[in-house]
Write a protein that holds these residues in place. Structure first.
Motif, short mmCIF file in Angstrom:
data_model
loop_
_atom_site.label_atom_id
_atom_site.label_comp_id
_atom_site.label_asym_id
_atom_site.label_seq_id
_atom_site.Cartn_x
_atom_site.Cartn_y
_atom_site.Cartn_z
N ILE A 1 -1.78 6.70 4.65
CA ILE A 1 -3.17 6.43 5.05
C ILE A 1 -2.80 5.05 5.05
O ILE A 1 -3.32 3.97 6.05
N LEU A 2 -2.05 4.27 3.78
CA LEU A 2 -2.23 2.78 4.38
C LEU A 2 -0.91 1.83 4.82
O LEU A 2 -1.60 0.79 5.65
N GLY A 3 0.31 2.72 5.31
CA GLY A 3 1.22 2.58 6.11
C GLY A 3 1.64 1.88 5.08
O GLY A 3 2.35 1.02 3.85
N ASP A 4 2.95 1.19 6.70
CA ASP A 4 4.04 0.74 6.06
C ASP A 4 4.09 -0.75 5.33
O ASP A 4 4.63 -1.79 4.71
N ASP A 5 2.42 -1.17 5.07
CA ASP A 5 2.85 -2.99 5.09
C ASP A 5 2.43 -3.01 2.81
O ASP A 5 2.14 -3.48 2.80
N TYR A 6 2.51 -1.16 2.86
CA TYR A 6 2.48 -1.20 1.70
C TYR A 6 3.31 0.06 0.74
O TYR A 6 3.91 0.71 1.78
N SER A 7 4.09 -0.81 -0.35
CA SER A 7 5.07 0.31 -0.86
C SER A 7 4.23 1.71 -1.94
O SER A 7 3.31 0.82 -2.30
N TYR A 8 5.65 2.38 -2.42
CA TYR A 8 4.62 2.95 -3.34
C TYR A 8 4.48 2.91 -4.64
O TYR A 8 3.92 2.50 -4.69
N GLY A 9 5.75 1.28 -5.30
CA GLY A 9 6.08 0.51 -5.85
C GLY A 9 4.27 -0.44 -6.01
O GLY A 9 3.32 -0.36 -7.12
N GLU A 10 3.96 -0.49 -4.78
CA GLU A 10 1.98 -1.78 -4.78
C GLU A 10 1.13 -0.72 -5.29
O GLU A 10 0.16 -0.75 -6.35
N ILE A 11 1.99 0.16 -4.55
CA ILE A 11 0.33 1.72 -4.88
C ILE A 11 -0.03 2.10 -6.56
O ILE A 11 -0.79 2.21 -7.26
N ARG A 12 1.34 2.24 -6.64
CA ARG A 12 1.53 2.77 -8.28
C ARG A 12 1.38 1.66 -9.05
O ARG A 12 0.63 2.19 -10.46
N SER A 13 1.63 0.27 -8.82
CA SER A 13 0.91 -0.71 -9.71
C SER A 13 -0.74 -0.89 -9.94
O SER A 13 -1.01 -0.81 -10.62
N VAL A 14 -1.57 -0.58 -8.58
CA VAL A 14 -2.43 -0.94 -8.54
C VAL A 14 -3.64 0.51 -9.31
O VAL A 14 -3.79 -0.05 -9.89
N ILE A 15 -2.60 1.50 -9.44
CA ILE A 15 -3.01 2.77 -9.95
C ILE A 15 -2.91 2.59 -11.43
O ILE A 15 -4.17 3.04 -11.77
N SER A 16 -1.90 2.09 -11.70
CA SER A 16 -1.39 1.69 -13.33
C SER A 16 -2.58 0.15 -13.82
O SER A 16 -3.82 1.02 -14.62
N TRP A 17 -3.30 -0.15 -13.40
CA TRP A 17 -3.95 -0.95 -12.85
C TRP A 17 -5.47 -0.47 -13.56
O TRP A 17 -6.43 -1.22 -14.29
N MET A 18 -5.61 0.24 -12.05
CA MET A 18 -7.25 0.49 -12.18
C MET A 18 -7.21 1.83 -13.83
O MET A 18 -8.06 1.54 -13.76
N ARG A 19 -6.06 2.81 -13.62
CA ARG A 19 -6.37 3.03 -15.31
C ARG A 19 -6.01 2.28 -16.37
O ARG A 19 -7.16 2.79 -17.18
N GLY A 20 -5.70 1.33 -16.59
CA GLY A 20 -5.88 0.63 -17.80
C GLY A 20 -6.87 -0.38 -18.22
O GLY A 20 -7.14 -1.58 -18.59
N GLY A 21 -7.83 -0.25 -17.25
CA GLY A 21 -9.17 -0.33 -17.58
C GLY A 21 -9.83 -2.30 -16.31
O GLY A 21 -10.50 -2.48 -16.26
N LYS A 22 -8.73 -1.99 -15.33
CA LYS A 22 -9.06 -2.67 -15.01
C LYS A 22 -9.38 -4.55 -14.68
O LYS A 22 -10.65 -4.95 -14.64
N PRO A 23 -8.54 -4.96 -15.76
CA PRO A 23 -8.66 -6.18 -15.94
C PRO A 23 -8.68 -7.19 -14.70
O PRO A 23 -8.13 -7.27 -14.21
N SER A 24 -9.59 -8.53 -14.79
CA SER A 24 -9.78 -9.09 -13.13
C SER A 24 -8.57 -9.11 -13.02
O SER A 24 -7.67 -9.55 -13.46
N TYR A 25 -7.99 -9.73 -11.49
CA TYR A 25 -6.93 -10.46 -10.98
C TYR A 25 -7.57 -11.75 -10.38
O TYR A 25 -8.73 -11.93 -9.54
N ASN A 26 -6.91 -12.54 -10.07
CA ASN A 26 -7.34 -13.63 -9.42
C ASN A 26 -7.21 -13.93 -8.03
O ASN A 26 -5.80 -14.01 -7.96
N SER A 27 -8.46 -13.55 -7.27
CA SER A 27 -7.92 -13.29 -5.58
C SER A 27 -8.53 -14.26 -5.17
O SER A 27 -8.81 -15.11 -5.28
#
Length: 115
Positions: free
Chosen positions: A89-115
């Motif tokens: 769905i996300l395409g080639d601009d996104y890696s499995y590592g990036e997806i896995r990292s965001v999932i881990s971040w979401m599972r961990g309670g989503k501390p804010s990131y500096n956007s």
């Protein structure tokens, strides 16, 4: 038959994750860590995702802040059981590592990131 405990394996796994994390904290790249340890970059990204989930590593260390909302949106819509459909769905601009990292971040309670 006697059942073997997984405790030893878990401790060994935690040690290998910590070793990757310590190298990362020494400003080593994921590719350098993988080469030094004889592991794949995907494995090292998985090790680092563990530390994102437990709050020791910022998600933005692995994923650019502008990519996080798109990944988060897809994960919220489709779940996180399998990475391949999310990657498709996300395409080639996104890696499995990036997806896995965001999932881990979401599972961990989503501390804010500096956007």
């Amino acid at each position: 038959r006697e059942r073997k405990s997984n405790t030893g394996a878990r401790k060994a796994g935690a040690g290998t994750q910590r070793e990757s994390f310590n190298l990362y904290k020494q400003s080593r790249t994921i590719a350098e860590i993988a080469a030094d340890r004889g592991l794949t970059t995907t494995t090292i990204e998985g090790h680092l995702a563990y530390f994102i989930e437990n709050g020791e590593l910022e998600v933005t260390a692995i994923v650019k802040a502008e990519k996080i909302p798109a990944i988060q949106d897809v994960v919220e819509k489709y779940g996180d059981d399998k990475l391949a459909p999310l990657k498709e769905i996300l395409g080639d601009d996104y890696s499995y590592g990036e997806i896995r990292s965001v999932i881990s971040w979401m599972r961990g309670g989503k501390p804010s990131y500096n956007s």
